[in-house]
Write a protein that holds these residues in place. Sequence first.
Motif, mmCIF file in Angstrom:
data_model
loop_
_atom_site.group_PDB
_atom_site.id
_atom_site.type_symbol
_atom_site.label_atom_id
_atom_site.label_comp_id
_atom_site.label_asym_id
_atom_site.label_seq_id
_atom_site.Cartn_x
_atom_site.Cartn_y
_atom_site.Cartn_z
ATOM 1 N N HIS A 217 -0.317 -4.420 -10.100
ATOM 2 C CA HIS A 217 -0.601 -5.779 -9.690
ATOM 3 C C HIS A 217 0.710 -6.456 -9.095
ATOM 4 O O HIS A 217 0.655 -7.236 -8.339
ATOM 5 C CB HIS A 217 -1.205 -6.816 -10.794
ATOM 6 C CG HIS A 217 -1.334 -8.041 -10.608
ATOM 7 N ND1 HIS A 217 -2.088 -8.725 -9.921
ATOM 8 C CD2 HIS A 217 -0.520 -8.900 -11.229
ATOM 9 C CE1 HIS A 217 -1.960 -9.719 -9.966
ATOM 10 N NE2 HIS A 217 -1.161 -10.316 -10.829
ATOM 11 N N ARG A 218 1.870 -6.269 -9.765
ATOM 12 C CA ARG A 218 3.153 -6.968 -9.494
ATOM 13 C C ARG A 218 3.530 -6.290 -8.302
ATOM 14 O O ARG A 218 4.551 -7.188 -7.494
ATOM 15 C CB ARG A 218 4.042 -6.533 -10.580
ATOM 16 C CG ARG A 218 3.594 -7.494 -11.765
ATOM 17 C CD ARG A 218 4.631 -7.818 -12.844
ATOM 18 N NE ARG A 218 3.979 -8.353 -14.209
ATOM 19 C CZ ARG A 218 4.689 -8.913 -15.136
ATOM 20 N NH1 ARG A 218 5.685 -8.599 -15.188
ATOM 21 N NH2 ARG A 218 4.015 -9.391 -16.074
ATOM 22 N N CYS A 219 3.430 -5.225 -7.880
ATOM 23 C CA CYS A 219 3.887 -4.628 -6.574
ATOM 24 C C CYS A 219 2.991 -5.308 -5.564
ATOM 25 O O CYS A 219 3.638 -5.766 -4.287
ATOM 26 C CB CYS A 219 3.650 -3.231 -6.316
ATOM 27 S SG CYS A 219 4.663 -2.208 -7.487
ATOM 28 N N ASP A 220 1.591 -5.267 -5.653
ATOM 29 C CA ASP A 220 1.003 -6.048 -4.456
ATOM 30 C C ASP A 220 1.411 -7.504 -4.581
ATOM 31 O O ASP A 220 1.447 -7.838 -3.181
ATOM 32 C CB ASP A 220 -0.593 -5.870 -5.041
ATOM 33 C CG ASP A 220 -0.993 -4.452 -4.851
ATOM 34 O OD1 ASP A 220 -0.498 -3.852 -4.344
ATOM 35 O OD2 ASP A 220 -2.245 -4.314 -5.473
ATOM 36 N N MET A 221 1.516 -8.237 -5.522
ATOM 37 C CA MET A 221 1.890 -9.568 -5.416
ATOM 38 C C MET A 221 3.298 -9.794 -4.599
ATOM 39 O O MET A 221 3.577 -10.763 -3.959
ATOM 40 C CB MET A 221 2.056 -10.174 -6.677
ATOM 41 C CG MET A 221 0.439 -10.441 -7.528
ATOM 42 S SD MET A 221 -0.554 -11.297 -6.317
ATOM 43 C CE MET A 221 0.256 -13.028 -6.247
ATOM 44 N N MET A 222 4.071 -8.745 -4.954
ATOM 45 C CA MET A 222 5.552 -8.698 -4.165
ATOM 46 C C MET A 222 5.516 -8.864 -2.856
ATOM 47 O O MET A 222 6.053 -9.515 -2.178
ATOM 48 C CB MET A 222 6.312 -7.781 -4.816
ATOM 49 C CG MET A 222 7.378 -7.305 -3.964
ATOM 50 S SD MET A 222 8.450 -5.878 -4.805
ATOM 51 C CE MET A 222 7.527 -4.504 -3.910
ATOM 52 N N PHE A 223 4.593 -7.918 -2.305
ATOM 53 C CA PHE A 223 4.242 -8.068 -0.681
ATOM 54 C C PHE A 223 3.716 -9.330 -0.260
ATOM 55 O O PHE A 223 3.982 -10.047 0.639
ATOM 56 C CB PHE A 223 3.490 -6.722 -0.309
ATOM 57 C CG PHE A 223 4.318 -5.561 -0.487
ATOM 58 C CD1 PHE A 223 5.077 -5.026 0.493
ATOM 59 C CD2 PHE A 223 4.093 -4.643 -1.377
ATOM 60 C CE1 PHE A 223 5.896 -4.280 0.634
ATOM 61 C CE2 PHE A 223 4.806 -3.497 -1.458
ATOM 62 C CZ PHE A 223 5.706 -3.153 -0.512
ATOM 63 N N ARG A 224 2.746 -9.649 -1.424
ATOM 64 C CA ARG A 224 1.849 -10.873 -0.645
ATOM 65 C C ARG A 224 2.505 -12.100 -0.764
ATOM 66 O O ARG A 224 2.487 -12.911 0.066
ATOM 67 C CB ARG A 224 0.585 -11.133 -1.564
ATOM 68 C CG ARG A 224 -0.376 -10.150 -1.440
ATOM 69 C CD ARG A 224 -1.762 -10.539 -1.997
ATOM 70 N NE ARG A 224 -2.973 -9.655 -1.865
ATOM 71 C CZ ARG A 224 -3.495 -8.423 -2.422
ATOM 72 N NH1 ARG A 224 -3.026 -8.310 -3.695
ATOM 73 N NH2 ARG A 224 -4.386 -7.829 -1.802
#
Length: 313
Positions: A217-224
């Motif tokens: 989740h935190r990796c996805d949010m990092m890109f978003r």
Amino acid sequence: MENTNSNWFLRARLKTRQLLLLIALDEQRNIHRAADALHMTQPAASKQLKDLEDMLEIQLFDRTPRGMQPTIYGESMIRHARMALTSLSLAHEDIVALKSGLSGQVEVGVIMTPGMSLLPRAISRIKQQAPLLRIGVQLETSNILLKRLQRGTLDFMVGRILEQEDKSDLLYEELAEEPVCAVARVGHPLEGALGLELKDIVNEGWILSPQGSVLRHRCDMMFRKQGLEPPANVVDTTAILMITSLLQQTDFLHVLPIEVARYYAQLNVLSILPIELPCKMDSFGIITRRSHLLSPGALLLLDAIRDAAKEMY
């Protein structure tokens, strides 16, 4: 019940035989058979039960044609009697172990980052002080370890308390934060890149934690947060042997805690890419249960972990 003194059992002179009688009655549901199992006379067993009920001012068992059935109060007392006797049994095992020079046994759970350096350092030191202390280590994710801790199969753990967990019986002592980094195989084309940014690596192949995990989740949010869609070319796994093997055979990238990545980089198994990721995991720490009395061996290991953490973090 009017008595609210937490040490009521001292005033009442609660006897171990009464605890054993409660358990025997629960198993036998008959005062005669329970007395026989404890090598007591039936009148003596009846008197001990009556003394306990009079002192608590409640009825612990209903006398029915089918035998003695525990009331709601009786069920509670039986459960706590079992817990008390189990704790006394463990105390005896600790004493026997200490007398024999074994110094006891401890079961500890740990997540990957402290499992790579913190816990090994603590174990190395404690083994110099107590070489015969038996130490069992379970390396898993925090959610799995928390379930084992709450079931009583671990003495304590080093990990995280997740938001959805029931924290009422847990004590948490923070040790350190856990920043992450991007890694790849040794010799990867991006290994020496200058000015590397997220937009430069988003379309690469990635090995990531499964969907639904905190790190994913935190990796996805990092890109978003950078206005980018999360990577689409992804292999989902947390198996470190699979991850290191895939990294060596492909140009895929992976996200690892910095402490873990440095360990593998020193072994020349992988390379840390020259990019600072705006992403980190929650802090980890020592987690124990309020209701669990730690053994001497567990306390020794806890102190060694605290000392090692002060030096490392």
